[in-house]
Write a protein that holds these residues in place. Sequence first.
Motif, PDB file in Angstrom:
ATOM      1  N   ILE A 649       0.837  -1.201   0.000  1.00 42.28           N
ATOM      2  CA  ILE A 649       0.000   0.000   0.000  1.00 42.28           C
ATOM      3  C   ILE A 649       0.874   1.254   0.000  1.00 42.28           C
ATOM      4  O   ILE A 649       1.940   1.295   0.614  1.00 42.28           O
ATOM      5  CB  ILE A 649      -0.965   0.023   1.207  1.00 42.28           C
ATOM      6  N   ALA A 650       0.420   2.270  -0.712  1.00 41.74           N
ATOM      7  CA  ALA A 650       1.152   3.528  -0.812  1.00 41.74           C
ATOM      8  C   ALA A 650       1.135   4.266   0.522  1.00 41.74           C
ATOM      9  O   ALA A 650       0.195   4.116   1.310  1.00 41.74           O
ATOM     10  CB  ALA A 650       0.530   4.394  -1.906  1.00 41.74           C
ATOM     11  N   PRO A 651       2.167   5.082   0.792  1.00 41.20           N
ATOM     12  CA  PRO A 651       2.227   5.809   2.073  1.00 41.20           C
ATOM     13  C   PRO A 651       0.986   6.654   2.334  1.00 41.20           C
ATOM     14  O   PRO A 651       0.468   6.663   3.462  1.00 41.20           O
ATOM     15  CB  PRO A 651       3.477   6.671   1.921  1.00 41.20           C
ATOM     16  N   GLU A 652       0.486   7.356   1.317  1.00 43.20           N
ATOM     17  CA  GLU A 652      -0.679   8.218   1.551  1.00 43.20           C
ATOM     18  C   GLU A 652      -1.950   7.410   1.800  1.00 43.20           C
ATOM     19  O   GLU A 652      -2.898   7.896   2.412  1.00 43.20           O
ATOM     20  CB  GLU A 652      -0.874   9.160   0.355  1.00 43.20           C
ATOM     21  N   PHE A 653      -1.959   6.158   1.331  1.00 41.06           N
ATOM     22  CA  PHE A 653      -3.098   5.271   1.560  1.00 41.06           C
ATOM     23  C   PHE A 653      -3.131   4.846   3.033  1.00 41.06           C
ATOM     24  O   PHE A 653      -4.148   4.921   3.720  1.00 41.06           O
ATOM     25  CB  PHE A 653      -2.958   4.055   0.638  1.00 41.06           C
ATOM     26  N   GLY A 654      -1.962   4.417   3.538  1.00 38.98           N
ATOM     27  CA  GLY A 654      -1.909   3.929   4.905  1.00 38.98           C
ATOM     28  C   GLY A 654      -2.041   5.018   5.953  1.00 38.98           C
ATOM     29  O   GLY A 654      -2.666   4.820   6.989  1.00 38.98           O
ATOM     30  N   LEU A 655      -1.469   6.200   5.670  1.00 38.75           N
ATOM     31  CA  LEU A 655      -1.465   7.262   6.670  1.00 38.75           C
ATOM     32  C   LEU A 655      -2.748   8.082   6.671  1.00 38.75           C
ATOM     33  O   LEU A 655      -3.252   8.461   7.723  1.00 38.75           O
ATOM     34  CB  LEU A 655      -0.261   8.187   6.445  1.00 38.75           C
ATOM     35  N   GLN A 656      -3.274   8.368   5.477  1.00 37.14           N
ATOM     36  CA  GLN A 656      -4.402   9.285   5.377  1.00 37.14           C
ATOM     37  C   GLN A 656      -5.651   8.656   4.771  1.00 37.14           C
ATOM     38  O   GLN A 656      -6.683   9.299   4.685  1.00 37.14           O
ATOM     39  CB  GLN A 656      -3.989  10.492   4.522  1.00 37.14           C
ATOM     40  N   SER A 744       7.640   5.774  -5.737  1.00 34.76           N
ATOM     41  CA  SER A 744       8.073   6.986  -5.033  1.00 34.76           C
ATOM     42  C   SER A 744       7.124   7.307  -3.880  1.00 34.76           C
ATOM     43  O   SER A 744       5.920   7.037  -3.948  1.00 34.76           O
ATOM     44  CB  SER A 744       8.114   8.171  -5.995  1.00 34.76           C
ATOM     45  N   ASP A 745       7.655   7.906  -2.829  1.00 34.43           N
ATOM     46  CA  ASP A 745       6.825   8.253  -1.671  1.00 34.43           C
ATOM     47  C   ASP A 745       5.767   9.286  -2.028  1.00 34.43           C
ATOM     48  O   ASP A 745       4.645   9.243  -1.512  1.00 34.43           O
ATOM     49  CB  ASP A 745       7.712   8.782  -0.535  1.00 34.43           C
ATOM     50  N   LEU A 746       6.090  10.213  -2.919  1.00 41.80           N
ATOM     51  CA  LEU A 746       5.153  11.270  -3.287  1.00 41.80           C
ATOM     52  C   LEU A 746       4.352  10.857  -4.514  1.00 41.80           C
ATOM     53  O   LEU A 746       4.926  10.511  -5.556  1.00 41.80           O
ATOM     54  CB  LEU A 746       5.906  12.569  -3.570  1.00 41.80           C
ATOM     55  N   PRO A 747       3.028  10.874  -4.444  1.00 43.60           N
ATOM     56  CA  PRO A 747       2.197  10.431  -5.578  1.00 43.60           C
ATOM     57  C   PRO A 747       2.486  11.198  -6.856  1.00 43.60           C
ATOM     58  O   PRO A 747       2.471  10.615  -7.942  1.00 43.60           O
ATOM     59  CB  PRO A 747       0.766  10.699  -5.081  1.00 43.60           C
TER      60      PRO A 747
END
Length: 777
Positions: A649-656, A744-747
């Motif tokens: 899962i992408a970072p923005e998916f898990g965090l937000q 990449s961390d940034l979408p």
Amino acid sequence: MVAGTPTPTLVSANGLLEELDLETNNLRDEIPPELGQLPSLIIPGLEVNNLSGRLAPTIFNLSSIEIISLAVNNLSGYVLEELNGFRLPKLREMCLNTNGFSGRIPDSISNASMLTLVELSENSFNGPVPMTLGSLRHLGIFNVQMNELTNNPTQTELHFLTGLTQCRRLRVLSISHNPMQGALPGSIGKFSNSLEKFYAAESQVQGNLPYQIGNISGLLDLVLQKNDLSGAIPSSFGNLHKLQWLYLLDNKIVGNIPHEVCSLTSLGNLDLDLNKIYGPIPLCIGNLTGITSISLSSNAFTSIPQTMWSLREAWFMNFSDNAVTGYLPSEIGNLVNLETLDLSKNQLSASIPGILSNLKMLQQLNLSDNAFQGIIPTSIGDVASLESLDLSSNNLSGIIPKSLEKLHYLKHLNLSFNMLSGSVPINGAFANFTIKSFMGNLDSCGNSKLRLPPCPYTTTSRPRKALMHISYYELLGATNNLNEANLLGGGSFGSVYKGTMSDGEIVAVKVFNLEVEGAATSFDRECLVLRNVRHRNLVKIISSCSNLDFRALVLQYMPNGSLGKWLCNQGQNCLDILKRMDIMIDVASGLEYLHNGYSEPIVHCDLKPSNILLDEDMVAHVGEFGIAKILAKYKSMTQTATLGTMGYIAPEFGLQGRVSPKGDVYSYGIMLMETLTRKNQGDEMFFGGLSLRQWVISFYSDRVTEILDTSLWSGYGEATINAAMDSLTHCFSSIIEFALQCSSDLPEERPNMTDILVKLKKMKHNLVQHLSRFNRQ
């Protein structure tokens, strides 16, 4: 026809001989050195024989020679370096092509200042092309294609071209199929207007297309395909008013097609395939009234102007694998000379126009992987010349017209994965087609040969498979009461069983465990997604069963299991590198359709190897849509509390909880790394905070080959691998770099699936090119 060996006796008996014409015979063995004893010899014509061996240096000590004609033999050696410093003041033509000559082209070639023709193609000449060629002021043709010639290693540009610009009579210049590795210099614009043909295909030409190329106003052919050219097409191309052939396919060209290209009214062949050109095809393309072949496939074009359909001289059109939307207008019927039309893998909709029957010359028609609706026009049966018809993976309905039986030349037919119904025709060419031509049409019926259910006797009844739902008891019978022997696997919301329906069809039955929170919602979501999408790389839904305490989906059976299982396989049956690339291209194609090919973007949200299923042909299908999200139209993201699988899962998916297509891109990047390394986040080495991505970064870029799965080379011998590895290292570095970019961390730093699909196809093409140089053992 003369056969045998050229004899010294023949030579010594003809001391005054001026012309020796023995071409196109069956002469063999070596050329006797006594040939150099003919002081009056002007033309030794020995081409198209079976002569072999090295040439004696004495042969060309004759200052009288005007034409050297030895083409199409089996001669070898360093002939150009042994030509006595090219002290041949009368030499006009040198034809050494299609032999086994090697060595360098010496600077001394400029001593033969009367040369008009240098034909050295299809040999093994190597080293840099000399800068002294500019001294050959009478040169008209210079062809060195298919050798091993290079650029000067100290130069980044192909400066020998600058020297050739001094050859003001040069008409044909071909350097194709050489490892040049350099950019076209701006000085290329200094070629005289006498230059008509410039070929530099597959020559590792790099950099941008120079603006000055538009100064060569006499050009008829410009062939630069399969290089590493980048940047946009210069507007100066509009000055090439005599241009007839423009081949720029398989490069890295970006931007739009400049409107200035529309002024090339002499253009007959245009090929821009496999680039990154985007936007609408310009309306003025209709100005190219003399065009006969236009190919723009595998780019990112969004629309085809109606003026395209006014190009009446065209016999070949390929716009496949783009992002073209809209419909086919009736004006398409103007293309009365068209033989091939490929519009596959786009987003075209509405109905297929019946006026296609006007295209009496049409042999190949491919409209697959679009969103066409309505019926197959009966009038297509009037296109008597049709040899191949592919309408698969659309939303076509109704019956298969019996008029298609009239297509006596039809050799290939694919109508699979539509919503066609009724009896499949059996006469004419249909007698030769298999179930693959019709599979995925739930309401089709026919004879037992096609493994379709028998057609009903009345038009009012329908076969059982056409029902929206299958009963609970039918599924119990198909799975032997959900017997564990039929269990294929399980997930968080239920289990999947292999089933055999009453008509013999093998299916996958996904039974949801309604005691698990969210299982019923997952069933509803999969039904919603799968019933509305249709693509060859998505798992197909066949039917469903739903009552108060039971939910199940009947899905297309995938006999080769999941990608995850193949990556875990330690045995003989491993996936080689090309098959893994094919699978990842299939996955990218399915995701690109989900993101862009449906009226509302669909985000999978749980992309991982265990959710990639492989059919009998090892074609990959994306499955498991239990937590997928359909975004509202024009909305690029939404939020959710439902997570996918950790590690993917992408970072923005898990965090937000932010869901967008770029989240699938992240998962895809992780999966691409896993597919090449056969490592996953669950491996023991990744406990303690280390991730697969971090591990890959630690080896990038100089040690990439150390992390590759050794079974990528299954089927290749060790010697082949060792020989190929140096040339393949750059390929793999590019793929790993691309996987890191996708994850990449940034979408906003991640590419979209359209770009991914185009780039991955190019990467596979490069791999194939490199591997083809080495024989399988």
